[in-house]
Design an enzyme around this catalytic site. Structure first.
Site, short mmCIF file in Angstrom:
data_model
loop_
_atom_site.label_atom_id
_atom_site.label_comp_id
_atom_site.label_asym_id
_atom_site.label_seq_id
_atom_site.Cartn_x
_atom_site.Cartn_y
_atom_site.Cartn_z
N GLN A 67 0.84 -1.20 0.00
CA GLN A 67 0.00 0.00 0.00
C GLN A 67 0.87 1.24 0.00
OE1 GLN A 67 -2.44 1.74 3.33
NE2 GLN A 67 -4.14 1.17 1.98
N CYS A 97 -7.02 6.85 4.96
CA CYS A 97 -6.46 7.19 6.27
C CYS A 97 -6.81 8.64 6.61
CB CYS A 97 -4.94 7.01 6.26
SG CYS A 97 -4.18 7.41 7.85
N LYS A 136 -7.99 1.88 -1.88
CA LYS A 136 -8.74 1.71 -0.64
C LYS A 136 -9.24 3.08 -0.20
CE LYS A 136 -8.52 -0.60 3.88
NZ LYS A 136 -9.05 0.43 4.78
N ASN A 208 -14.78 -3.36 4.05
CA ASN A 208 -13.90 -3.29 5.22
C ASN A 208 -14.61 -2.49 6.31
OD1 ASN A 208 -11.21 -1.13 6.07
ND2 ASN A 208 -11.38 -3.22 6.80
N GLY A 209 -14.32 -2.85 7.57
CA GLY A 209 -14.86 -2.08 8.68
C GLY A 209 -15.79 -2.88 9.58
N GLY A 230 -9.08 -6.27 9.79
CA GLY A 230 -7.86 -5.67 10.28
C GLY A 230 -7.59 -6.01 11.73
N ARG A 231 -8.03 -5.13 12.63
CA ARG A 231 -7.68 -5.28 14.04
C ARG A 231 -8.16 -6.58 14.66
NH1 ARG A 231 -6.61 -0.68 12.49
NH2 ARG A 231 -5.13 0.63 13.58
#
Length: 334
Positions: A67, A97, A136, A208-209, A230-231
């Site tokens: 990325q 971001c 993204k 995502n999310g 992700g996390r």
């Protein structure tokens, strides 16, 4: 570099200071098919900095995307070519971001206000490489009218020939919310990402999310082409152990946590012989036994011992011993 097309049904998100080469090498012990994304690297860091530090990876990490953060078409094209030559399978542009630091350098979510500039960036990157160029982004920023604004952004970029859009299903508020708050406070709007796929079936849409289980992932895959976590997989990495079977239909047996830690110790020994400090690797495995008896003891041993000079594999073995010790309290789970 992989020679076959990337199957992005399940992807692991780029996470600053987390998804480094040691993290991805550990994850690859759990899943062979998940597409991994690097931490974001800015064009300035690649062009003027230590490329080996930012780009090196282990062969096992494929399929792997780099990325990039930036907004200058020429610099992004140069960095995309560097990524391709380094062996990455894909290059992705960060337009999601929300941190102040990247905004000030015209990087990340603020670029959603500049769809024509982003299209120029994507076109320049595509002209420089043969590997896929993807993007993204968020569903919107600030007062952008969510769906119409996102649709205009996506269509402008899609006109370049870009096919893959990874959509974080939250708005980003560029003023007033921290990056952490921007991951939690703006409401998730999965319906807008699903609508984008309906309106543009020819595009590959990845959501995502807020996704925390494989069951939720499978539900979302009925409406979009792929999911990105992700996390959750960082804090609970064993979630990845069933991805190949449940998401990709693999017949390969699901590895146990103990099998994974044995493989990881072999990896760590190899890296230690190259002068890599143990804690650079073990910080990524702290969640492997999450939810099991002794998980806290496992984490504590590693957290207290792995950073010490000359710490070696004996620290992981001691953590496993602590994990399996009979507790003195009624501790059953983490």
């Amino acid at each position: 570099m992989s020679t076959k097309p990337l199957n992005r049904r399940f992807t692991a998100a780029p996470m600053m200071e987390w998804s480094d080469t040691h993290c991805r090498s550990f994850w690859r012990l759990l899943t062979k098919n998940t597409v991994f994304y690097s931490e974001m690297v800015t064009t300035g860091a690649l062009i003027h900095g230590d490329r080996k530090r930012f780009l090196d990876f282990n062969a096992s990490e494929h399929p792997l995307a780099l990325q990039l953060g930036g907004s200058d078409p020429k610099a992004l094209a140069e960095c995309a070519k560097i990524a391709e030559d380094w062996g990455y399978d894909e290059v992705n542009l960060n337009c999601g971001c929300p941190s102040d630091r990247v905004q000030n350098n015209m990087i990340g979510a603020c670029l959603m206000a500049e769809p024509k500039l982003v299209a120029e960036c994507i076109a320049a990157m595509q002209a420089a490489v043969k590997i896929p160029v993807t993007i993204k982004h968020r569903i919107g920023i600030d007062d952008m009218e969510d769906y119409a604004g996102m649709l205009n952004f996506v269509r402008t970029i899609a006109d370049t020939g870009c096919k893959t859009f990874i959509v974080h299903a939250r708005k980003a508020w560029l003023k007033g919310l921290s990056p952490k708050e921007n991951r939690e406070i703006p409401p998730l709007q999965y319906d807008k990402v699903a609508q984008l796929k309906k309106d543009h079936p020819e595009l590959e849409i990845i959501i995502n999310g807020g996704i925390t289980t494989l069951e939720h992932s499978l539900n979302l895959l009925s409406e979009v082409d792929g999911v990105m976590l992700g996390r959750e997989i960082y804090h609970n990495p064993y979630l990845l152990a069933e991805v190949d079977q449940k998401i990709y239909g693999s017949n390969r047996p699901v590895a146990t946590r103990d099998e994974i830690i044995e493989e990881f110790m072999a990896y760590a020994e190899e890296q230690l012989s190259k002068g890599i400090r143990l804690n650079y690797m073990t910080r990524h495995i702290l969640g492997l036994y999450q939810g099991l008896p002794g998980a806290r003891r496992f984490r504590r041993v590693i957290s207290e011992q792995a950073h010490k000079p000359n710490a070696g594999i004996e620290v992981i073995k001691a953590a496993l011993t602590a994990l399996n010790e009979l507790p003195f309290t009624n501790e059953l789970t983490d």
